[in-house]
Design a protein around this motif. Structure first.
Motif, PDB file in Angstrom:
ATOM      1  N   GLU A   1      12.988  -2.132 -16.146  1.00  0.00           N
ATOM      2  CA  GLU A   1      14.435  -1.904 -16.007  1.00  0.00           C
ATOM      3  C   GLU A   1      14.789  -1.498 -14.590  1.00  0.00           C
ATOM      4  O   GLU A   1      15.811  -1.919 -14.041  1.00  0.00           O
ATOM      5  N   SER A   2      13.965  -0.681 -13.955  1.00  0.00           N
ATOM      6  CA  SER A   2      14.239  -0.264 -12.580  1.00  0.00           C
ATOM      7  C   SER A   2      14.120  -1.443 -11.613  1.00  0.00           C
ATOM      8  O   SER A   2      14.889  -1.551 -10.650  1.00  0.00           O
ATOM      9  N   ILE A   3      13.186  -2.353 -11.869  1.00  0.00           N
ATOM     10  CA  ILE A   3      13.046  -3.548 -11.037  1.00  0.00           C
ATOM     11  C   ILE A   3      14.261  -4.450 -11.201  1.00  0.00           C
ATOM     12  O   ILE A   3      14.823  -4.962 -10.215  1.00  0.00           O
TER      13      ILE A   3
ATOM     14  N   GLU B   1       0.824  -1.201   0.000  1.00  0.00           N
ATOM     15  CA  GLU B   1       0.000   0.000   0.000  1.00  0.00           C
ATOM     16  C   GLU B   1       0.864   1.260   0.000  1.00  0.00           C
ATOM     17  O   GLU B   1       0.538   2.249  -0.664  1.00  0.00           O
ATOM     18  N   GLU B   2       1.970   1.241   0.767  1.00  0.00           N
ATOM     19  CA  GLU B   2       2.902   2.372   0.756  1.00  0.00           C
ATOM     20  C   GLU B   2       3.450   2.599  -0.647  1.00  0.00           C
ATOM     21  O   GLU B   2       3.565   3.741  -1.114  1.00  0.00           O
ATOM     22  N   THR B   3       3.787   1.506  -1.314  1.00  0.00           N
ATOM     23  CA  THR B   3       4.346   1.611  -2.662  1.00  0.00           C
ATOM     24  C   THR B   3       3.300   2.101  -3.650  1.00  0.00           C
ATOM     25  O   THR B   3       3.575   2.966  -4.487  1.00  0.00           O
ATOM     26  N   TYR B   4       2.079   1.568  -3.556  1.00  0.00           N
ATOM     27  CA  TYR B   4       1.026   1.982  -4.487  1.00  0.00           C
ATOM     28  C   TYR B   4       0.681   3.459  -4.320  1.00  0.00           C
ATOM     29  O   TYR B   4       0.377   4.148  -5.298  1.00  0.00           O
ATOM     30  N   SER B   5       0.707   3.949  -3.085  1.00  0.00           N
ATOM     31  CA  SER B   5       0.419   5.368  -2.871  1.00  0.00           C
ATOM     32  C   SER B   5       1.529   6.235  -3.463  1.00  0.00           C
ATOM     33  O   SER B   5       1.268   7.355  -3.909  1.00  0.00           O
ATOM     34  N   MET B   6       2.759   5.701  -3.486  1.00  0.00           N
ATOM     35  CA  MET B   6       3.871   6.467  -4.048  1.00  0.00           C
ATOM     36  C   MET B   6       3.808   6.534  -5.573  1.00  0.00           C
ATOM     37  O   MET B   6       4.176   7.542  -6.182  1.00  0.00           O
ATOM     38  N   VAL B   7       3.338   5.462  -6.208  1.00  0.00           N
ATOM     39  CA  VAL B   7       3.316   5.437  -7.678  1.00  0.00           C
ATOM     40  C   VAL B   7       1.997   5.975  -8.248  1.00  0.00           C
ATOM     41  O   VAL B   7       1.787   5.930  -9.455  1.00  0.00           O
ATOM     42  N   ALA B   8       1.120   6.461  -7.388  1.00  0.00           N
ATOM     43  CA  ALA B   8      -0.169   6.970  -7.867  1.00  0.00           C
ATOM     44  C   ALA B   8      -0.005   8.327  -8.542  1.00  0.00           C
ATOM     45  O   ALA B   8       1.052   8.958  -8.482  1.00  0.00           O
ATOM     46  N   LYS B   9      -1.064   8.794  -9.161  1.00  0.00           N
ATOM     47  CA  LYS B   9      -1.065  10.126  -9.762  1.00  0.00           C
ATOM     48  C   LYS B   9      -0.920  11.163  -8.663  1.00  0.00           C
ATOM     49  O   LYS B   9      -1.349  10.939  -7.524  1.00  0.00           O
ATOM     50  N   PRO B  10      -0.381  12.344  -8.940  1.00  0.00           N
ATOM     51  CA  PRO B  10       0.157  12.782 -10.237  1.00  0.00           C
ATOM     52  C   PRO B  10       1.642  12.469 -10.418  1.00  0.00           C
ATOM     53  O   PRO B  10       2.237  12.824 -11.423  1.00  0.00           O
ATOM     54  N   ARG B  11       2.234  11.789  -9.431  1.00  0.00           N
ATOM     55  CA  ARG B  11       3.666  11.505  -9.533  1.00  0.00           C
ATOM     56  C   ARG B  11       3.963  10.586 -10.720  1.00  0.00           C
ATOM     57  O   ARG B  11       4.953  10.739 -11.411  1.00  0.00           O
ATOM     58  N   PHE B  12       3.104   9.580 -10.940  1.00  0.00           N
ATOM     59  CA  PHE B  12       3.253   8.670 -12.076  1.00  0.00           C
ATOM     60  C   PHE B  12       2.012   8.800 -12.967  1.00  0.00           C
ATOM     61  O   PHE B  12       0.919   9.099 -12.480  1.00  0.00           O
ATOM     62  N   SER B  13       2.191   8.539 -14.236  1.00  0.00           N
ATOM     63  CA  SER B  13       1.045   8.578 -15.145  1.00  0.00           C
ATOM     64  C   SER B  13       0.115   7.408 -14.851  1.00  0.00           C
ATOM     65  O   SER B  13       0.523   6.401 -14.246  1.00  0.00           O
TER      66      SER B  13
ATOM     67  N   ARG C   1      13.318  -0.985  -1.420  1.00  0.00           N
ATOM     68  CA  ARG C   1      14.429  -0.400  -2.186  1.00  0.00           C
ATOM     69  C   ARG C   1      13.949   0.101  -3.542  1.00  0.00           C
ATOM     70  O   ARG C   1      14.374   1.165  -4.005  1.00  0.00           O
ATOM     71  N   TRP C   2      13.073  -0.667  -4.185  1.00  0.00           N
ATOM     72  CA  TRP C   2      12.566  -0.215  -5.481  1.00  0.00           C
ATOM     73  C   TRP C   2      11.769   1.072  -5.311  1.00  0.00           C
ATOM     74  O   TRP C   2      11.859   1.976  -6.137  1.00  0.00           O
ATOM     75  N   ARG C   3      10.964   1.144  -4.241  1.00  0.00           N
ATOM     76  CA  ARG C   3      10.155   2.345  -4.005  1.00  0.00           C
ATOM     77  C   ARG C   3      11.039   3.578  -3.867  1.00  0.00           C
ATOM     78  O   ARG C   3      10.735   4.639  -4.425  1.00  0.00           O
ATOM     79  N   ILE C   4      12.130   3.445  -3.110  1.00  0.00           N
ATOM     80  CA  ILE C   4      13.054   4.577  -2.929  1.00  0.00           C
ATOM     81  C   ILE C   4      13.704   4.957  -4.250  1.00  0.00           C
ATOM     82  O   ILE C   4      13.823   6.143  -4.600  1.00  0.00           O
ATOM     83  N   ALA C   5      14.133   3.924  -5.017  1.00  0.00           N
ATOM     84  CA  ALA C   5      14.788   4.188  -6.304  1.00  0.00           C
ATOM     85  C   ALA C   5      13.801   4.803  -7.299  1.00  0.00           C
ATOM     86  O   ALA C   5      14.145   5.733  -8.041  1.00  0.00           O
ATOM     87  N   ALA C   6      12.572   4.307  -7.308  1.00  0.00           N
ATOM     88  CA  ALA C   6      11.582   4.826  -8.248  1.00  0.00           C
ATOM     89  C   ALA C   6      11.184   6.258  -7.913  1.00  0.00           C
ATOM     90  O   ALA C   6      10.845   7.045  -8.806  1.00  0.00           O
ATOM     91  N   PHE C   7      11.214   6.601  -6.636  1.00  0.00           N
ATOM     92  CA  PHE C   7      10.907   7.975  -6.237  1.00  0.00           C
ATOM     93  C   PHE C   7      11.927   8.942  -6.839  1.00  0.00           C
ATOM     94  O   PHE C   7      11.586  10.075  -7.187  1.00  0.00           O
ATOM     95  N   ARG C   8      13.170   8.462  -6.970  1.00  0.00           N
ATOM     96  CA  ARG C   8      14.217   9.310  -7.561  1.00  0.00           C
ATOM     97  C   ARG C   8      14.118   9.348  -9.080  1.00  0.00           C
ATOM     98  O   ARG C   8      14.181  10.413  -9.695  1.00  0.00           O
TER      99      ARG C   8
END
Length: 451
Positions: A281-283, A227-239, A263-270
């Motif tokens: 590729e990020s995974i 859930e933490e990860t899904y909230s991070m990849v939600a709009k408007p940060r990600f399409s 770790r992926w969540r932190i990397a994807a945030f950057r």
């Protein structure tokens, strides 16, 4: 009517349970009556009965109902254990669920949980033991235990109190063992009263319930991490398409690797992947980095240092490097925790450590002293010099130049070249209402000395 309700309660609870009920109820009433505490207490209570927590409680109760049903079917649970089961669920089960939600290192959490099961059993037998003392004695013991537990929680919230925590934990152990010794003496002298199967199942009930709770705890942790990860990849940060694709593929790659998911969540945030290809590729990159950490590649000393060795140079001094991550272009790095040199206060002077380089090689080591408390400048610089000496001794057999030593002690800029390394001391003033500055000690590998 209240008198009869009180009598009924006293018949239902033993003196130990009654003592804890009285103290906890008194604490809650005091918190509601004291104006300074009321607001905080009400906010905590309202949070604990929020919609999300109510869902969690329903799932928790349903799961434990199934566990009790299973235990009853195999003949190790009976209705006489209902009170003990409810006490365990409230005072042990729910705290384990709350703690699981805050767990950072998942594997470490569950290993420590398994190790503590025996201790948990002993603690609960202290609470719902086979024999209890008189109510005044139990009130005194309950007050001592609650007071010690609160002291431990307060001490753990502040750095540098490890010895105090150890002493307090030993004190709890001594008190518990003294009580258990008294109970054991009573049980031995009344053996015939306790040679019954229901007492045996009562003793092992907490351990059984805790073991059966582990799958539920893992499910809670897994749900919260995703859930933490899904909230991070939600709009408007990600399409929208990328966000939906992440929800689809992340469980496939990280269903049993919650540390990798973090770790992926932190990397994807950057990096903020902008397509499905970039998500994959990020995974893959995170998976490769995890493998490299387990078996680091050899780095020629003439080139620099291995990232996974370099970030651990100061681990013995309490500066533990974080994950080695991508910054931008071809720049990579890792930063340690901040170590406060006095009481845990965001304005206290502190030291941290970082490494920088490319994907496979670290070329710069940095120690930083942050100074806000100017009354302790001299002591802080002296401690910082000890860290600098320790770090330099790891990479070189040469002595630290006198000019560098003096620059660190007096907080002045300087540079020197020693044993193929460029040493730099920088001082940066903070332009804010608090003042202060940071003092950096940088070691650049010889190939980067001209940069």
């Amino acid at each position: 009517m209240l008198f009869f309700d009180t009598l009924a309660l006293m018949e239902l609870l033993n003196t130990r349970e009654l003592a804890y009920t009285i103290l906890i109820s008194t604490g809650l009433v005091a918190g509601l009556l004291i104006k300074d505490l009321r607001k905080d207490l009400l906010s905590i209570l309202s949070a604990l009965v929020s919609k999300n927590f109510l869902k969690l409680y329903c799932l928790f109760l349903s799961y434990n109902f199934l566990v009790v049903f299973l235990l009853k079917r195999i003949g190790v649970w009976e209705i006489s254990l209902l009170k003990d089961t409810l006490v365990w669920m409230i005072f042990a089960g729910l705290p384990l669920v709350y703690k699981a939600g805050r767990a950072k290192k998942i594997k470490v959490y569950f290993i420590e949980l398994l190790k503590s099961l025996f201790a948990l059993t002993v603690l609960l037998e202290f609470l719902i033991g086979l024999h209890t003392f008189s109510l005044p004695v139990e009130l005194l013991l309950a007050f001592i235990m609650i007071f010690l537990i609160l002291l431990i929680a307060f001490a753990k919230a502040r750095e540098g109190n490890e010895k105090v925590v150890g002493v307090l934990e030993w004190t709890i152990l001594v008190v518990s063992m003294a009580v258990l010794l008294g109970e054991f003496n009573y049980v031995v002298s009344h053996t015939s009263e306790f040679l019954k199967w229901n007492y045996f199942w009562q003793f092992w009930l907490p351990a059984e319930l805790a073991l059966f709770l582990i799958p539920f705890l893992y499910a809670v942790v897994t749900y919260l991490r995703f859930e933490e990860t899904y909230s991070m990849v939600a709009k408007p940060r990600f399409s929208g398409p990328v966000s939906r694709y992440c929800r689809l593929v992340l469980p496939f790659y990280f269903y049993n690797d919650l540390d990798g998911l973090r770790r992926w969540r932190i990397a994807a945030f950057r990096s903020k992947p902008k397509s499905r290809f970039e998500v994959i590729e990020s995974i893959k990159l995170v998976k490769e980095l995890i493998k490299e950490e387990k078996k680091p590649q050899f780095v020629n000393p003439s080139e620099g240092w291995s990232p996974y060795m370099a970030k651990a140079f100061l681990m013995r001094l309490g500066l533990i490097g974080g994950n080695y991550v991508f910054y931008y272009d071809n720049e990579w790095g890792a930063v340690s925790n901040r170590k406060h040199l006095s009481d845990l206060d965001w304005m206290a002077n502190s030291i941290d450590y970082s490494v920088e380089g490319n994907r496979h090689i670290v070329t710069q080591l940095k120690l930083r002293l942050e100074v806000f408390d100017k009354s302790k400048v001299g002591d802080s610089h002296a401690v910082f010099l000890q860290y600098v000496r320790f770090l330099f001794a790891i990479i070189s057999s040469e002595e630290l130049p006198v000019r560098v030593v003096e620059s660190i002690l007096f907080g002045k800029k300087a540079s020197a070249s020693v044993d193929g390394f460029n040493l730099i001391i920088e001082r940066i003033l903070y332009d804010n209402i608090y003042g202060g500055y940071n003092l950096k000690f940088v070691i650049k590998h010889c190939k980067n000395c001209l940069k």
